[in-house]
Write a protein that holds these residues in place. Sequence first.
Motif, PDB file in Angstrom:
ATOM      1  N   LYS A 135      -0.779   5.064  -2.842  1.00  0.00           N
ATOM      2  CA  LYS A 135      -1.101   3.787  -3.973  1.00  0.00           C
ATOM      3  C   LYS A 135       0.018   3.654  -4.559  1.00  0.00           C
ATOM      4  O   LYS A 135       0.715   2.705  -4.728  1.00  0.00           O
ATOM      5  CB  LYS A 135      -2.257   3.903  -4.652  1.00  0.00           C
ATOM      6  N   ARG A 136       0.924   4.686  -5.021  1.00  0.00           N
ATOM      7  CA  ARG A 136       1.891   4.637  -5.612  1.00  0.00           C
ATOM      8  C   ARG A 136       3.251   4.149  -5.027  1.00  0.00           C
ATOM      9  O   ARG A 136       4.211   3.557  -5.452  1.00  0.00           O
ATOM     10  CB  ARG A 136       2.379   6.031  -6.426  1.00  0.00           C
ATOM     11  N   GLY A 138       2.709   2.098  -2.293  1.00  0.00           N
ATOM     12  CA  GLY A 138       2.251   1.077  -1.733  1.00  0.00           C
ATOM     13  C   GLY A 138       3.216  -0.250  -1.752  1.00  0.00           C
ATOM     14  O   GLY A 138       3.670  -0.971  -0.811  1.00  0.00           O
ATOM     15  N   GLU A 139       3.716  -0.567  -3.132  1.00  0.00           N
ATOM     16  CA  GLU A 139       4.574  -1.688  -3.372  1.00  0.00           C
ATOM     17  C   GLU A 139       5.781  -1.735  -2.652  1.00  0.00           C
ATOM     18  O   GLU A 139       6.307  -2.659  -1.837  1.00  0.00           O
ATOM     19  CB  GLU A 139       4.732  -1.681  -4.789  1.00  0.00           C
ATOM     20  N   ASP A 142       4.846  -1.977   1.407  1.00  0.00           N
ATOM     21  CA  ASP A 142       4.563  -3.373   1.872  1.00  0.00           C
ATOM     22  C   ASP A 142       5.571  -4.319   1.755  1.00  0.00           C
ATOM     23  O   ASP A 142       5.698  -5.398   2.427  1.00  0.00           O
ATOM     24  CB  ASP A 142       3.282  -3.934   0.818  1.00  0.00           C
ATOM     25  N   SER A 143       6.748  -4.291   0.568  1.00  0.00           N
ATOM     26  CA  SER A 143       7.689  -5.224   0.511  1.00  0.00           C
ATOM     27  C   SER A 143       8.604  -5.125   1.872  1.00  0.00           C
ATOM     28  O   SER A 143       9.154  -6.006   2.361  1.00  0.00           O
ATOM     29  CB  SER A 143       8.514  -4.786  -0.576  1.00  0.00           C
ATOM     30  N   LYS A 154      -3.347   0.419   6.050  1.00  0.00           N
ATOM     31  CA  LYS A 154      -2.952   1.416   4.925  1.00  0.00           C
ATOM     32  C   LYS A 154      -3.781   2.799   5.205  1.00  0.00           C
ATOM     33  O   LYS A 154      -3.367   3.672   4.538  1.00  0.00           O
ATOM     34  CB  LYS A 154      -3.535   0.984   3.612  1.00  0.00           C
TER      35      LYS A 154
END
Length: 556
Positions: A135-136, A138-139, A142-143, A154
Amino acid sequence: MGFPFLVRRGARFYFRVRIPVDLREPFGRLEVWRSLKTADHKKARTLGKLEAAKAEITFEKMRNRELTRDQLRKIAEEYLHSTLEYCEGHREGGFLPRTHDEKEGKLLAYGDLADRYKGALSDLDVQETRARGLKRAGELVDSVLKERGLTLPKDSEEYAILARELLKRALEVCTVEASRIMGDYSNDYDRSRLYRQQEAAEEKQAGLLLSEVIQAYVKDHLTCKKWTPKTEQENTSILAVFLELIGDRDITTITHQDLMSFRDTLVKLPANPKKGRAKEGKPLKEVLEMGLPPMSLTTVRKYLIRIASFFKWAKLHKYVTTNEAEGLTIKEKKKVKASAARDTYDSEDIQRLFRALEYAPNKPERFWIPLISLYSGARLNEICQLHLEDVQDIDGVPCFRIEEEGSKKVKTVAGKRVVPVHPVLIELGFMRYVQMLREKGAKRLWENLKLKRDGYGQDFGKWYQRFNRRYITSHKKKVFHSFRHTVATAMKQSGVLETVAAEVLGHENSNMTYSLYGKGYYPRPLLEALLKLDYGVDIGELREKANTGLNYRPRK
């Protein structure tokens, strides 16, 4: 042919493809867009075909979750290099902190970011906290995926692997940038370019992706102008099919057995597997399942010959050490004489031609071009590209001057020649037609014919094919090129010297004495050879049609 995958925005072309319905949810959108980084339509077409093949491979891998560890690592490596290059380019462009306090603020920000990435990496490497680590991260993940037009579930192992690889590279970015901000370029990355050396060494050992070598191959041939537009289109289409069927993989891992499997699949594909309303936009896997008639063995051989040429080039330029495509082509079962490839028109065919030809003043080419070929043996495009200046009086003989200059092309060096205008054409009023064009200020003999990929004769050739089948003959071997066979056969049967006939037709002369030391024939001996073209057909009706057409004056 259209190119639905190409979109122009401003000066640049973009590749666009609709995402299959079953993959839209993981993608979170309907289409994938990618800049082709060119304003050249020709180059964009080539790159677009390869991108379309790569997109199909990506979709298939997403369905099967088949992004390999090496591919995921390469995505992370590209992120590292592109990010550090962007940051350095930003500085070189003058985007600098205004004060030392701002500089300190950037250092603190990189420190905080590094702590965040370290924490995410630490969580990721413990089973109990793995979900929190994903989750940490993920940004960031995904980018990067979005930028490359990719997506991964995911909950997949590939997503976790990519997250870990990207976090490691992101930490490296923080370290290098913090060093650079302090004016220290003695860090390992900038001092020895360790990562780039390792990447180069790995690429040298492992090889480039097939798509990258194909792009280099196409670029080399276009830069050196080794291909005509037609050859470029054929080759890029064939290589795009090859790329989609065999997969975008390390070229050095492609074996002869892989290529034989590709050949086994190729013989089941229909001709033009990406063209036609039913096939357009479909992956080749679906096209195979449509049960369409397979391509001919002649077309299969063409595919295999082009792919063998690609691997030969790849070996020559050190992309591979062996040519795995050797022995891949299918030999023809039987050979035929070149003269048997096309049949001649007989006197009945010519009689039907004369009856069917009409002189339409707005389409004079449809009357004159078949007759010029019948009485000169000139090739279709040689006639279609003629300018007014190419009809000249040489030594008292009206002649066609066939040359390669500007947009005019010849098939071989021997194709540059002078061919007398046959007296039958003059009797029908051809020189009168030429004079009318000169008085009008025209530059070309056939103003309706436009230059296209295959020359000026492309549209006329399509028209003649329909005309020929409707009015003259249904014989498959009797086509426009049969005029050349007809002329060659008539001269041979009339006892015309081979060297003279070769010069009329634009063939290489095999006689060393004449070809190496002798200059071309003067028009008079060539005219004497053409005078022997007697097809035993009355031209009276043709003469009347020509007179009517030439005397036609539109109402004012």
